[in-house]
Design a protein around this motif. Sequence first.
Motif, PDB file in Angstrom:
ATOM      1  N   ALA C  97      -3.050 -23.171 -24.185  1.00 53.50           N
ATOM      2  CA  ALA C  97      -2.652 -21.773 -24.424  1.00 53.50           C
ATOM      3  C   ALA C  97      -2.547 -21.068 -23.088  1.00 53.50           C
ATOM      4  N   ILE C  98      -1.436 -20.365 -22.880  1.00 54.11           N
ATOM      5  CA  ILE C  98      -1.177 -19.650 -21.630  1.00 54.11           C
ATOM      6  C   ILE C  98      -0.940 -18.189 -21.953  1.00 54.11           C
ATOM      7  N   GLY C  99      -1.811 -17.322 -21.455  1.00 52.57           N
ATOM      8  CA  GLY C  99      -1.648 -15.873 -21.627  1.00 52.57           C
ATOM      9  C   GLY C  99      -1.271 -15.239 -20.306  1.00 52.57           C
ATOM     10  N   ARG C 100      -0.272 -14.338 -20.348  1.00 51.50           N
ATOM     11  CA  ARG C 100       0.220 -13.706 -19.112  1.00 51.50           C
ATOM     12  C   ARG C 100       0.372 -12.207 -19.319  1.00 51.50           C
ATOM     13  N   VAL C 101      -0.060 -11.442 -18.324  1.00 52.36           N
ATOM     14  CA  VAL C 101       0.101  -9.987 -18.374  1.00 52.36           C
ATOM     15  C   VAL C 101       1.551  -9.631 -18.054  1.00 52.36           C
ATOM     16  N   LEU C 108      -3.829   0.459 -21.822  1.00 52.65           N
ATOM     17  CA  LEU C 108      -3.306  -0.668 -22.590  1.00 52.65           C
ATOM     18  C   LEU C 108      -2.700  -1.713 -21.660  1.00 52.65           C
ATOM     19  N   THR C 109      -2.886  -2.968 -22.021  1.00 53.47           N
ATOM     20  CA  THR C 109      -2.248  -4.080 -21.326  1.00 53.47           C
ATOM     21  C   THR C 109      -1.442  -4.875 -22.337  1.00 53.47           C
ATOM     22  N   ILE C 110      -0.196  -5.202 -21.964  1.00 57.07           N
ATOM     23  CA  ILE C 110       0.672  -5.978 -22.840  1.00 57.07           C
ATOM     24  C   ILE C 110       0.761  -7.392 -22.265  1.00 57.07           C
ATOM     25  N   CYS C 111       0.468  -8.374 -23.084  1.00 55.69           N
ATOM     26  CA  CYS C 111       0.541  -9.774 -22.669  1.00 55.69           C
ATOM     27  C   CYS C 111       1.524 -10.526 -23.553  1.00 55.69           C
ATOM     28  N   THR C 112       2.126 -11.555 -22.962  1.00 55.86           N
ATOM     29  CA  THR C 112       2.829 -12.544 -23.767  1.00 55.86           C
ATOM     30  C   THR C 112       2.142 -13.878 -23.526  1.00 55.86           C
ATOM     31  N   GLY C 113       2.330 -14.791 -24.464  1.00 52.32           N
ATOM     32  CA  GLY C 113       1.677 -16.083 -24.316  1.00 52.32           C
ATOM     33  C   GLY C 113       2.384 -17.145 -25.113  1.00 52.32           C
TER      34      GLY C 113
END
Lengths: 140, 140, 140, 140
Positions: C97-101, C108-113
């Motif tokens: 699993a790779i989470g990126r800001v 608020l912080t929005i991440c995609t992964g």
Amino acid sequence: MSDIHNRIAASFNEQGLMATIGAKLALVSDGEVHIALPYSERLSQQHGYVHAGAITSILDSACGYAALTKAPSECDVVTAEFKINFLRPALGDHFLAIGRVQSSGRLLTICTGEVRAFSGPGSTHKVVALMQATIVNVGQ
Amino acid sequence: MSDIHNRIAASFNEQGLMATIGAKLALVSDGEVHIALPYSERLSQQHGYVHAGAITSILDSACGYAALTKAPSECDVVTAEFKINFLRPALGDHFLAIGRVQSSGRLLTICTGEVRAFSGPGSTHKVVALMQATIVNVGQ
Amino acid sequence: MSDIHNRIAASFNEQGLMATIGAKLALVSDGEVHIALPYSERLSQQHGYVHAGAITSILDSACGYAALTKAPSECDVVTAEFKINFLRPALGDHFLAIGRVQSSGRLLTICTGEVRAFSGPGSTHKVVALMQATIVNVGQ
Amino acid sequence: MSDIHNRIAASFNEQGLMATIGAKLALVSDGEVHIALPYSERLSQQHGYVHAGAITSILDSACGYAALTKAPSECDVVTAEFKINFLRPALGDHFLAIGRVQSSGRLLTICTGEVRAFSGPGSTHKVVALMQATIVNVGQ
């Protein structure tokens, strides 16, 4: 609720997009706001149904204003994000977006909403879209 | 790609909402579609930024048409659902929605997309929205 | 980054669920966190693939910790919401699993992964899931 | 409904993850499925609450099985995607995930769901999570 109705009506009237697509504020109550939209060819997608973007626009505004009814009076609200499912083609004479607060905290308000399609007078409606949205309280 | 470009341009021209908000088809390539939107007061929310609904409308169309570039030629596409985050106020002279296919199957296509805001000539952009969408292939 | 690595490793070790499913913290860098998960029958859904819930659990943690790398040092983070698409069955020997800001603000912080599935040594991966998440900074 | 109850119970028992986290099938009715989860330290996040991944796992299964009650008998279902909001920390003795069908077509079923937290006998619940999910019918 009269103050909040007046505040929301004034804000709604400043939303250029709502006038452009022909939407009207239909109801303001504590934790729930309705926005009505008559059908127009000007809102269509390529098959003549109402475009998902127009359906989304009225439901986003309905959820945002529903959240505003629960916000501290010195705050305004902005939509952080939403998710919307389109259940069937948006076919009808007119549409009603209903936004409802499910949970409101100091910072975030969670709303759910639906858009109902009506065809002809006295008709029953069909739900064409479901939304789940996160709205943020911000200092004005 | 010329056939698919023509097909998408024809479909785009039938979308009443895109004309109503002033959006233009800007790029069609394999798995990626761009739609441009100039700023207009007619698209505003209550603070004068572009309304989330207008931003969402162009990004939904960009993702849907990106999916169409991967669909079997006898199919059309409909948006099943999407989720969109708004990263900052939609402030700018013009906006560009970019939809990209991440995965396409026989039935479902998953797209991601972003809307970029530009202010003034030669300016760098800011990303104002991120979308993740599910599009369905349907027989025409 | 050593302080934040240590802080995240300590927090990860306190997550009972990560130990229960056999997940390991694999990488911490500025704005990106990786979590690894070996296949186990204990994580299956009814057809023997890894359950969407296990895939989601590691990706939620990866996005949350990615957000933490961007948070003020006095803050912790909580997941406000996420949306996840499952692109194909979660088949493989192990998963990453790779989470990126994508965007981080004061609040608020929005991440995609994404979650990648690997089968056998030296294999290329397949992306089995895509996430878009909203994470909130909270005072500790 | 007895056939569908038996079919869902058999499928649930094949989900290794549900046993691993200690979840139980609590109710199967037409268009609605409940899954119960007792609190365990083995499911915690770093502050001792139940991890969002565990909450999500039971709600995903509840929505998927609710969809299965509406699927043609020759079909199985897979989750295409979902979105989940976390309303408050998942604190409680036990939790109940409720998945409900909102719309079911030939191909796609849309469910909404919630997870309720209970503390102590006879207590009222608090809703800790809301989901909106898209489930696909697939030939077995």
